[in-house]
Design a protein around this motif. Structure first.
Motif, PDB file in Angstrom:
ATOM      1  N   GLY A 148       0.828  -1.201   0.000  1.00 21.68           N
ATOM      2  CA  GLY A 148       0.000   0.000   0.000  1.00 21.68           C
ATOM      3  C   GLY A 148       0.861   1.248   0.000  1.00 21.68           C
ATOM      4  O   GLY A 148       2.064   1.187   0.227  1.00 21.68           O
ATOM      5  N   ASP A 153      -4.541   1.518   2.668  1.00 21.05           N
ATOM      6  CA  ASP A 153      -4.749   0.202   2.054  1.00 21.05           C
ATOM      7  C   ASP A 153      -4.812   0.307   0.529  1.00 21.05           C
ATOM      8  O   ASP A 153      -5.152  -0.656  -0.149  1.00 21.05           O
ATOM      9  CB  ASP A 153      -6.023  -0.455   2.614  1.00 21.05           C
ATOM     10  CG  ASP A 153      -7.281   0.356   2.321  1.00 21.05           C
ATOM     11  OD1 ASP A 153      -7.152   1.492   1.791  1.00 21.05           O
ATOM     12  OD2 ASP A 153      -8.384  -0.134   2.622  1.00 21.05           O
ATOM     13  N   ARG A 155      -3.250   0.265  -2.967  1.00 17.75           N
ATOM     14  CA  ARG A 155      -2.025  -0.264  -3.585  1.00 17.75           C
ATOM     15  C   ARG A 155      -1.861   0.274  -4.993  1.00 17.75           C
ATOM     16  O   ARG A 155      -2.841   0.442  -5.728  1.00 17.75           O
ATOM     17  CB  ARG A 155      -2.095  -1.794  -3.626  1.00 17.75           C
ATOM     18  CG  ARG A 155      -2.161  -2.427  -2.241  1.00 17.75           C
ATOM     19  CD  ARG A 155      -2.689  -3.848  -2.316  1.00 17.75           C
ATOM     20  NE  ARG A 155      -1.814  -4.675  -3.136  1.00 17.75           N
ATOM     21  CZ  ARG A 155      -2.156  -5.854  -3.649  1.00 17.75           C
ATOM     22  NH1 ARG A 155      -3.368  -6.356  -3.416  1.00 17.75           N
ATOM     23  NH2 ARG A 155      -1.308  -6.539  -4.386  1.00 17.75           N
TER      24      ARG A 155
END
Ligand SMILES: [Zn+2]
Length: 347
Positions: A148, A153, A155
């Protein structure tokens, strides 16, 4: 086996490639290169400020939403750090528009001294690229793809690499080697900035030496290559070895503004696309507009080399004109839907 295999890494998580619909393969929702407060290029990424968020919700969100009306449900955000949007900003835009966004990790090129914002040698490229080793740069990209970006979170789903001239600078060479190693470690594709004829070969040679499967590479801004018979033949040689090419900046300007960007101007590109399909390599072409918002000219605004509307221009202007100029429905479908859906998934 790679846990992401067969899926596309978007800012809202992993999705099936068929959910992408049509795809714009090189755009900029947010390419903020210049900080007017310090009168310097931006070096450190920071969470989106409220004023900027409001700007993007007002100016970008309606057009990102509108893309869905054309069956286009995804775009590759080709702005690398530190110019790209804070990841949760892209996540919010994606949630609210329904359009999937694929965020970049990677590195921009070394800008020629005196051009754009590069008024001093230390402004020519992100200082981190000069400072860090190839291994550190590769780890940086790999972490952003596997774990990430900035503790979020979100990516990265693509590696952006960039060089303009046929001979890379030392820093660009490092960035390409690092990007290649991150590609091998993650399986996402590499998309490049390649404005000069001849740069396609230095970029592809280096990536090949580093062990990258050229089917995982898209050479960007290559309209100028395909327009010319000799350079189109050079690109075809690379396509035989797997490499993909992406014409961009396919704008039809208001004649009052830029009279030469009309059908006569673009006919040689449509002819070049026919040559590629006739040679059996129509599966190696994708399209981008390079449209969006940024601060290349200091103020953050609709990018100056664009024609409106943002992103949707591909469907309101570019493709209808290309079709009238002889591009077939099958060719369009291959470049805008089938090929991106093959290239974007991790493999
Ligand atoms: Zn671009």
């Amino acid at each position: 086996m790679n846990r992401d295999a067969g899926k596309v890494i978007t800012v809202r998580g992993l999705i099936e490639p068929t959910a992408l619909g049509k795809v714009l393969m090189h755009e900029h929702v947010h390419a903020d290169v210049f900080d007017p407060a310090t009168n310097m290029p931006i070096e450190t990424e920071e969470p989106t400020r409220p004023q900027r968020r409001e700007f993007l919700l007002r100016e970008a969100l309606p057009w990102l939403t509108k893309l869905n009306d054309f069956g286009c449900h995804a775009l590759v955000e080709a702005s690398p750090p530190p110019t790209r949007a804070w990841p949760t900003m892209l996540q919010e835009l994606s949630q609210r528009s329904g359009t999937h966004l694929i965020q970049s990790t990677g590195f921009y090129r070394e800008v020629e001294l005196g051009h754009y914002w590069a008024t001093k040698p230390e402004y020519q490229i992100w200082p981190y690229v000069r400072r860090a080793s190839v291994e550190e740069l590769a780890d940086f990209c790999t972490r952003e793809i596997l774990e990430g970006i900035h503790g979020t979170d979100v990516r990265a789903g693509v590696i952006k690499l960039a060089a303009s001239a046929p001979t890379m600078t030392e820093a660009e060479d490092k960035a390409f080697r690092a990007g290649a190693r991150a590609q091998l470690a993650t399986g996402v594709h590499i998309t490049t900035h390649c404005t000069s004829r001849g740069a396609e070969s230095s970029q592809l040679k280096l990536l090949e030496i580093e062990g990258v499967d050229l089917r995982r590479v898209v050479i960007g801004h290559s309209a100028w290559h395909l327009i010319d018979r000799v350079w189109c033949a050079i690109c075809l040689d690379w396509m035989k070895r797997g490499a993909n090419f992406m014409p961009t900046n396919l704008f039809f300007f208001d004649p009052a503004e830029r009279a030469n960007h009309d059908r006569r101007y673009w006919q040689p590109l449509v002819d070049g696309i026919h040559r590629v399909f006739d040679a059996g390599h129509g599966d190696k072409l994708v399209l981008g507009l390079d449209s969006g918002f940024g601060s290349e000219e200091k103020t953050f605004k609709f990018l100056g080399f664009n024609a409106p509307p943002p992103w949707c221009h591909m469907f309101t202007h570019t493709l209808p004109n290309f079709r009238a100029m002889g591009l077939s429905a099958d060719q369009e479908n291959a470049m805008i839907r089938i090929n991106p859906q093959r290239i974007l998934p991790v493999c």
